[in-house]
Scaffold this motif. Sequence first.
Motif, PDB file in Angstrom:
ATOM      1  N   VAL A 133       0.862  -1.182   0.000  1.00 26.14           N
ATOM      2  CA  VAL A 133       0.000   0.000   0.000  1.00 26.14           C
ATOM      3  C   VAL A 133       0.897   1.230   0.000  1.00 26.14           C
ATOM      4  N   THR A 134       0.911   1.979  -1.104  1.00 22.50           N
ATOM      5  CA  THR A 134       1.692   3.216  -1.130  1.00 22.50           C
ATOM      6  C   THR A 134       0.899   4.311  -0.417  1.00 22.50           C
ATOM      7  N   GLY A 135       1.609   5.205   0.248  1.00 25.03           N
ATOM      8  CA  GLY A 135       0.923   6.219   1.052  1.00 25.03           C
ATOM      9  C   GLY A 135       0.160   5.577   2.190  1.00 25.03           C
TER      10      GLY A 135
ATOM     11  N   VAL B 195      -1.955  -1.504  -3.821  1.00 26.20           N
ATOM     12  CA  VAL B 195      -2.877  -0.370  -3.741  1.00 26.20           C
ATOM     13  C   VAL B 195      -2.066   0.910  -3.892  1.00 26.20           C
ATOM     14  N   ASN B 196      -2.313   1.636  -4.974  1.00 24.80           N
ATOM     15  CA  ASN B 196      -1.621   2.902  -5.231  1.00 24.80           C
ATOM     16  C   ASN B 196      -2.406   4.037  -4.585  1.00 24.80           C
TER      17      ASN B 196
ATOM     18  N   GLY C 140       3.787   8.257 -10.908  1.00 31.55           N
ATOM     19  CA  GLY C 140       4.117   7.379  -9.780  1.00 31.55           C
ATOM     20  C   GLY C 140       3.204   6.167  -9.725  1.00 31.55           C
ATOM     21  N   THR C 141       1.925   6.384  -9.967  1.00 30.06           N
ATOM     22  CA  THR C 141       0.969   5.274  -9.981  1.00 30.06           C
ATOM     23  C   THR C 141       1.281   4.308 -11.113  1.00 30.06           C
ATOM     24  N   PHE C 142       1.601   4.851 -12.289  1.00 28.90           N
ATOM     25  CA  PHE C 142       1.946   3.972 -13.411  1.00 28.90           C
ATOM     26  C   PHE C 142       3.226   3.192 -13.148  1.00 28.90           C
TER      27      PHE C 142
ATOM     28  N   ILE D   9      -5.031  -1.900  -7.411  1.00 27.93           N
ATOM     29  CA  ILE D   9      -6.117  -0.960  -7.118  1.00 27.93           C
ATOM     30  C   ILE D   9      -5.522   0.452  -7.088  1.00 27.93           C
ATOM     31  N   ASN D  10      -6.021   1.302  -7.962  1.00 22.60           N
ATOM     32  CA  ASN D  10      -5.508   2.666  -8.076  1.00 22.60           C
ATOM     33  C   ASN D  10      -6.502   3.663  -7.492  1.00 22.60           C
ATOM     34  N   LEU D  11      -6.007   4.572  -6.661  1.00 17.96           N
ATOM     35  CA  LEU D  11      -6.867   5.624  -6.123  1.00 17.96           C
ATOM     36  C   LEU D  11      -6.941   6.770  -7.125  1.00 17.96           C
TER      37      LEU D  11
END
Length: 255
Positions: free
Chosen positions: A19-21, A93-94, A122-124, A144-146
């Motif tokens: 989980v980033t962030g 999870v981005n 960053g998400t990519f 899963i992208n926010l």
Amino acid sequence: MSFQGYDKNFNIKDKVAIVTGGASGIGKAISELFLEKGAKVAIFDLKENVSDIAKEMNAEKAIGIYCDVTNNNSMDQAIQMAKNYFGKIDILVNCAGIALLDDAEKISDDYWQKTIDINLTGTFKMSQKIGNVMIEQGHGGKIINLASQAALIALDNHVAYCASKAGVIGMTKVLAYEWAQFKINVNAISPTVILTELGKKAWSGEKGEKAKKEIPLGRFGYPEEVAAVALFLASDAANLITGENIVIDGGNTIK
């Protein structure tokens, strides 16, 4: 082929998630719920005390790793540490993101570029790197992208943010299409204002009350509500869902 079913308690026992962030706000709520449902979680964050935050969540099943999603070396090192520690990666999870706001006619190059670099690039890059790990592992995975309601509607002073989050949805669809052959599901979540500590400060007072009147259900969201959708998408219950954007906005974008 017969339907194999899924855990109706939505447990993701022994799955390994990044989980980033993940040390604050929505990311922290997602990390905590994943841990509660049996997953092992690598929390990637810029906070210097991310390791301590992870230990407070769960000393046995959580690890905190410093990671800058705008830096390839930082991402590579963090991913390798997580893989070495847990042995595999099943879920990404981005959640790392930034909101730098200004009028479109005067937004600085710095604000624009930082927003794109973190929210979209960053998400990519994280998806690309973890996607390659999942392809090599050969047993699929969940990404899963926010995104945000800002990807779907215009918000004042949000030109860079809206652009970055719209890009996340477009990217999500392409990754889902290309990686379906590897049994990697890629989906996005688009929340309205969420009452994290930052959200509470940014949308307090008259500004917040005015915004809530625009939402049919009349309120903002809570981090736990976003975490619940992330859990569903990470679970086997969502195995047939890919390339979708699930909106959590109290009906704000249906008007």
